[in-house]
Design an enzyme around this catalytic site. Structure first.
Site, PDB file in Angstrom:
ATOM      1  N   LYS A 107     -33.192 -21.970 -29.357  1.00 47.38           N
ATOM      2  CA  LYS A 107     -32.623 -22.013 -28.004  1.00 47.38           C
ATOM      3  C   LYS A 107     -32.153 -23.423 -27.716  1.00 47.38           C
ATOM      4  CE  LYS A 107     -32.066 -18.939 -24.699  1.00 47.38           C
ATOM      5  NZ  LYS A 107     -31.839 -17.509 -24.922  1.00 47.38           N
ATOM      6  N   ASN A 222     -23.969 -11.454 -16.112  1.00 45.86           N
ATOM      7  CA  ASN A 222     -23.548 -10.655 -17.258  1.00 45.86           C
ATOM      8  C   ASN A 222     -24.481  -9.476 -17.520  1.00 45.86           C
ATOM      9  OD1 ASN A 222     -24.161 -10.529 -20.520  1.00 45.86           O
ATOM     10  ND2 ASN A 222     -22.010 -10.334 -19.985  1.00 45.86           N
TER      11      ASN A 222
HETATM   12  P1  NAD Z   1     -25.761 -15.149 -15.433  1.00 47.12           P
HETATM   13  O1  NAD Z   1     -25.719 -16.616 -15.221  1.00 47.12           O
HETATM   14  O2  NAD Z   1     -24.516 -14.432 -15.835  1.00 47.12           O
HETATM   15  O3  NAD Z   1     -26.306 -14.433 -14.089  1.00 47.12           O
HETATM   16  C1  NAD Z   1     -27.482 -14.789 -13.441  1.00 47.12           C
HETATM   17  C2  NAD Z   1     -27.490 -14.055 -12.109  1.00 47.12           C
HETATM   18  O4  NAD Z   1     -28.751 -14.249 -11.469  1.00 47.12           O
HETATM   19  C3  NAD Z   1     -26.425 -14.536 -11.138  1.00 47.12           C
HETATM   20  O5  NAD Z   1     -25.897 -13.411 -10.464  1.00 47.12           O
HETATM   21  C4  NAD Z   1     -27.211 -15.415 -10.143  1.00 47.12           C
HETATM   22  O6  NAD Z   1     -26.599 -15.451  -8.868  1.00 47.12           O
HETATM   23  C5  NAD Z   1     -28.518 -14.634 -10.121  1.00 47.12           C
HETATM   24  N1  NAD Z   1     -29.668 -15.402  -9.652  1.00 47.12           N
HETATM   25  C6  NAD Z   1     -30.090 -16.618 -10.029  1.00 47.12           C
HETATM   26  N2  NAD Z   1     -31.228 -16.939  -9.402  1.00 47.12           N
HETATM   27  C7  NAD Z   1     -31.521 -15.908  -8.587  1.00 47.12           C
HETATM   28  C8  NAD Z   1     -32.582 -15.616  -7.683  1.00 47.12           C
HETATM   29  N3  NAD Z   1     -33.571 -16.482  -7.458  1.00 47.12           N
HETATM   30  N4  NAD Z   1     -32.554 -14.429  -7.031  1.00 47.12           N
HETATM   31  C9  NAD Z   1     -31.575 -13.534  -7.233  1.00 47.12           C
HETATM   32  N5  NAD Z   1     -30.551 -13.748  -8.101  1.00 47.12           N
HETATM   33  C10 NAD Z   1     -30.531 -14.910  -8.759  1.00 47.12           C
HETATM   34  O7  NAD Z   1     -26.935 -14.880 -16.469  1.00 47.12           O
HETATM   35  P2  NAD Z   1     -27.118 -13.646 -17.443  1.00 47.12           P
HETATM   36  O8  NAD Z   1     -26.392 -13.922 -18.714  1.00 47.12           O
HETATM   37  O9  NAD Z   1     -26.870 -12.369 -16.734  1.00 47.12           O
HETATM   38  O10 NAD Z   1     -28.675 -13.782 -17.794  1.00 47.12           O
HETATM   39  C11 NAD Z   1     -29.683 -13.348 -16.889  1.00 47.12           C
HETATM   40  C12 NAD Z   1     -31.029 -13.395 -17.590  1.00 47.12           C
HETATM   41  O11 NAD Z   1     -30.967 -12.588 -18.767  1.00 47.12           O
HETATM   42  C13 NAD Z   1     -31.500 -14.765 -18.070  1.00 47.12           C
HETATM   43  O12 NAD Z   1     -32.920 -14.785 -18.026  1.00 47.12           O
HETATM   44  C14 NAD Z   1     -31.040 -14.798 -19.522  1.00 47.12           C
HETATM   45  O13 NAD Z   1     -31.790 -15.705 -20.305  1.00 47.12           O
HETATM   46  C15 NAD Z   1     -31.324 -13.367 -19.892  1.00 47.12           C
HETATM   47  N6  NAD Z   1     -30.574 -12.903 -21.061  1.00 47.12           N
HETATM   48  C16 NAD Z   1     -29.224 -12.950 -21.096  1.00 47.12           C
HETATM   49  C17 NAD Z   1     -28.556 -12.471 -22.223  1.00 47.12           C
HETATM   50  C18 NAD Z   1     -27.054 -12.411 -22.281  1.00 47.12           C
HETATM   51  O14 NAD Z   1     -26.532 -11.919 -23.299  1.00 47.12           O
HETATM   52  N7  NAD Z   1     -26.320 -12.820 -21.256  1.00 47.12           N
HETATM   53  C19 NAD Z   1     -29.287 -11.983 -23.317  1.00 47.12           C
HETATM   54  C20 NAD Z   1     -30.684 -11.932 -23.232  1.00 47.12           C
HETATM   55  C21 NAD Z   1     -31.313 -12.392 -22.097  1.00 47.12           C
END
Ligand code: NAD
Length: 428
Positions: A107, A222
Site C-alpha cells: 500500500k 467509486n
Molecule cells: P472514493 O474517494 O471514491 O469515495 C469515498 C467516498 O466516501 C466519498 O463519497 C466521500 O464523500 C465519502 N466519505 C468520506 N468520509 C465520509 C464520512 N465520514 N461519512 C460519509 N461519507 C464519507 O473512495 P473509494 O474508492 O470508493 O473507496 C472507499 C473505500 O473502499 C476505502 O476504504 C477504500 O480503501 C476501499 N476500497 C476501494 C477500492 C477501489 O477499487 N476503489 C478497492 C478496495 C477497497
C-alpha cells in the site's frame, strides 16, 4: 487517514494475533506476519503553481510478498498516516490470499489533498512519488494501483515517469490505467460489483430474495456508486447514502424512502464523490446527519467510505432489521463493534473478502497486459463474478462448518495460505 487515537495498524495486528493463536502459528511466523516486510518514507518536493516550493510526505509499504509481487493502491489524503498504510498493506496480503491470486500485499500514500491541488501539481506529486520508489517497485516486485482520491490519470503519470527512467515500456508496473493505455474493462465497476456479488450469494444462502431487500450505504465514491448500481440492477432498493457535501466538506446522509435514483444522484456529485446538498434537497432527498446511514431500518448495511466507521459508540444504533453487513471500505468495523455484530447474529462479509473485486480485476489487468490481448467487459465481469463467488463460498462454508464469525473464517483461510507460502520458501 484515521481519526483521533484510533490506530488501524494496531487493529490489523489485533485481528492477526487472534487468528495466529487459533492456527497455533510458531513465534517466527507470527513475528513475520504481524509486521510489514518493508516500509519506505520519503519526501516529494514540488514546485507549486505560484512559484513556491512545498514538500509532501510519501509512503510505500510491502507487508508480504511470499505468494507473489506485492499489490495495493496509493491514497492521496490530507490525514494519511504511516500506520494506516501499514494496516492497509497487511489487509492487502489477506485480500489477495482469500481470492487466491498469486500476489502479496502492499500500500502507498501521500499526505496531500488533491481537491486543493491543480492537475499540474498532482502530476508533479505522482512523478515524484514513483521516482522515490522506482527501485523497489516493478511488475515482478510490487504493483501499485489507484485508491482513495487517485485515479487512472495519476497511474499513467507514474507509469510514464517510470518508463522514462528504465528506458522501456512496462505496462505491468501499475494497474488501474485508463482504457486503451493498458487498462482493463470492468476495473471501474469491479470493487462495487464484487461487494454485491458477495451480497447476492449471502442472501441466496439465507433464502432471501434480493428484490425484497433494502440497503443503506456509507460513501458515494467509486465503490459505493457501483455497488448501488448492481444492487439496484438486481432489484434491491437502496434508500440511504451518506457522503461529504461539496461545499462545507461535512458528511450528510441522503435518504429517499422510495429508493435512491442513482443517475439523479450522480448528476449532482463531483468526481470526489461529494454530493451537492442543496440540489439533493431540491430533488426531494431528506438530508440527515452524516452518521444516520448506520441507523436506517434496512436489511443490509454497506460501509464503503473509510475505516473506523462502525465502532463501540455507534454499533448499538444498528436497527434490529439488519441481517447483513458487507464491508466495501477497508477496516470500517472495529474489534469492539465486531463482537456486538457477531453476538447479534448479523452476517458479516469482511472487507478483505467483500471488496476484493478491485484487486482481482487488477490482477486480470496484469494478465491482459502480459499477453497484450484484452478481454471484453463481459469476459472480465464473468471471471470476476466466478472468483468472488468461489471465494465467498469457501469462507462461508468454513464459517458455518466451524460455527465461527465470517471475519475469522476469512482470516483463517488467508493467513494459513500466506503462512504456508512463507514456510515453503523456507523463510520461517
Ligand atoms: P472514493 O474517494 O471514491 O469515495 C469515498 C467516498 O466516501 C466519498 O463519497 C466521500 O464523500 C465519502 N466519505 C468520506 N468520509 C465520509 C464520512 N465520514 N461519512 C460519509 N461519507 C464519507 O473512495 P473509494 O474508492 O470508493 O473507496 C472507499 C473505500 O473502499 C476505502 O476504504 C477504500 O480503501 C476501499 N476500497 C476501494 C477500492 C477501489 O477499487 N476503489 C478497492 C478496495 C477497497
Amino acid at each position: 487517514m484515521s481519526e483521533g487515537s484510533f490506530n488501524p495498524f494496531n487493529m490489523a495486528q489485533h485481528q492477526f494475533d487472534a487468528i495466529a493463536e487459533q492456527l497455533q502459528l510458531d513465534e517466527a511466523t507470527r513475528d513475520l506476519l504481524r509486521n510489514v516486510d518493508r516500509e519506505f518514507h520519503f519526501n516529494i518536493p514540488i514546485r507549486m503553481d505560484d512559484g513556491s516550493y512545498k514538500v509532501f510526505k510519501g509512503f510505500r509499504c510491502q507487508h508480504n510478498d511470499a505468494r507473489g509481487p506485492a499489490k495495493g493502491g496509493i491514497r492521496f489524503h490530507p490525514q494519511e498516516t504511516i500506520d494506516t498504510v501499514k494496516a492497509l498493506s497487511m489487509w492487502m496480503t489477506w485480500k489477495t490470499a482469500v481470492v487466491d491470486i498469486p500476489l502479496g500485499g502492499g500500500k502507498g500514500g501521500v499526505i496531500c489533498d488533491p481537491r486543493n491541488l491543480s492537475l499540474r501539481e498532482q502530476e508533479a506529486i505522482c512523478r515524484g512519488w514513483i521516482r522515490q520508489v522506482a527501485k523497489n517497485v516493478g511488475p515482478l516486485q510490487d504493483v501499485p494501483a489507484p485508491d482513495v482520491m487517485t485515479n487512472g490519470q495519476h497511474m499513467l503519470w507514474m507509469l510514464d515517469e517510470y518508463e522514462r527512467m528504465v528506458g522501456y515500456k512496462a505496462p505491468g508496473l501499475i494497474t488501474g490505467k485508463p482504457l486503451g493505455m493498458g487498462g482493463s474493462l470492468g476495473r471501474t465497476e469491479a470493487t462495487g460489483y464484487g461487494v454485491i456479488y458477495t451480497v447476492r450469494e449471502a442472501l441466496n444462502e439465507m433464502n432471501i430474495d434480493i428484490k425484497n431487500t433494502t440497503a443503506s450505504f456509507q460513501g458515494f465514491g467509486n465503490v459505493s456508486q457501483y455497488a448501488i448500481d448492481l444492487y439496484t440492477q438486481y432489484g434491491g432498493k437502496a434508500i440511504a447514502v451518506s457522503s461529504w457535501d461539496n461545499t462545507d466538506k461535512k458528511a450528510y446522509t441522503y435518504r429517499k424512502m422510495s429508493g435512491l435514483y442513482l443517475q439523479e444522484l450522480l448528476d449532482i456529485t463531483n468526481r470526489f464523490g461529494e454530493i451537492d446538498r442543496n440540489k439533493a434537497i431540491e430533488l426531494g432527498y431528506e438530508v440527515l446527519s452524516g452518521d444516520a446511514w448506520i441507523e436506517q431500518d434496512v436489511d443490509i448495511l454497506i460501509p464503503a467510505a473509510l475505516e473506523n466507521q462502525v465502532n463501540a459508540e455507534n454499533v448499538n444504533r444498528i436497527a434490529p432489521k439488519v441481517k447483513l453487513i458487507s464491508e466495501g471500505a477497508n477496516g470500517p468495523t472495529t474489534p469492539e463493534a465486531d463482537k456486538v455484530i457477531y453476538e447479534r447474529g448479523i452476517w458479516m462479509i469482511p472487507d478483505f473478502l467483500a471488496n476484493a473485486g478491485g484487486v482481482t480485476c487488477s490482477y486480470f489487468e496484469q494478465v491482459q497486459c502480459n499477453q497484450n490481448y484484452f478481454w471484453t467487459k463481459q469476459e472480465v465481469l464473468e471471471k470476476l463474478d466466478s472468483k468472488m463467488t468461489h471465494a465467498y463460498h469457501a469462507v462461508s462454508d468454513l464459517a458455518r462448518e466451524r460455527n465461527i464469525y465470517m471475519r475469522d473464517a476469512a482470516y483463517l483461510i488467508s493467513v494459513s495460505r500466506v503462512a504456508e507460502a512463507c514456510k515453503l520458501r523456507g523463510w520461517v
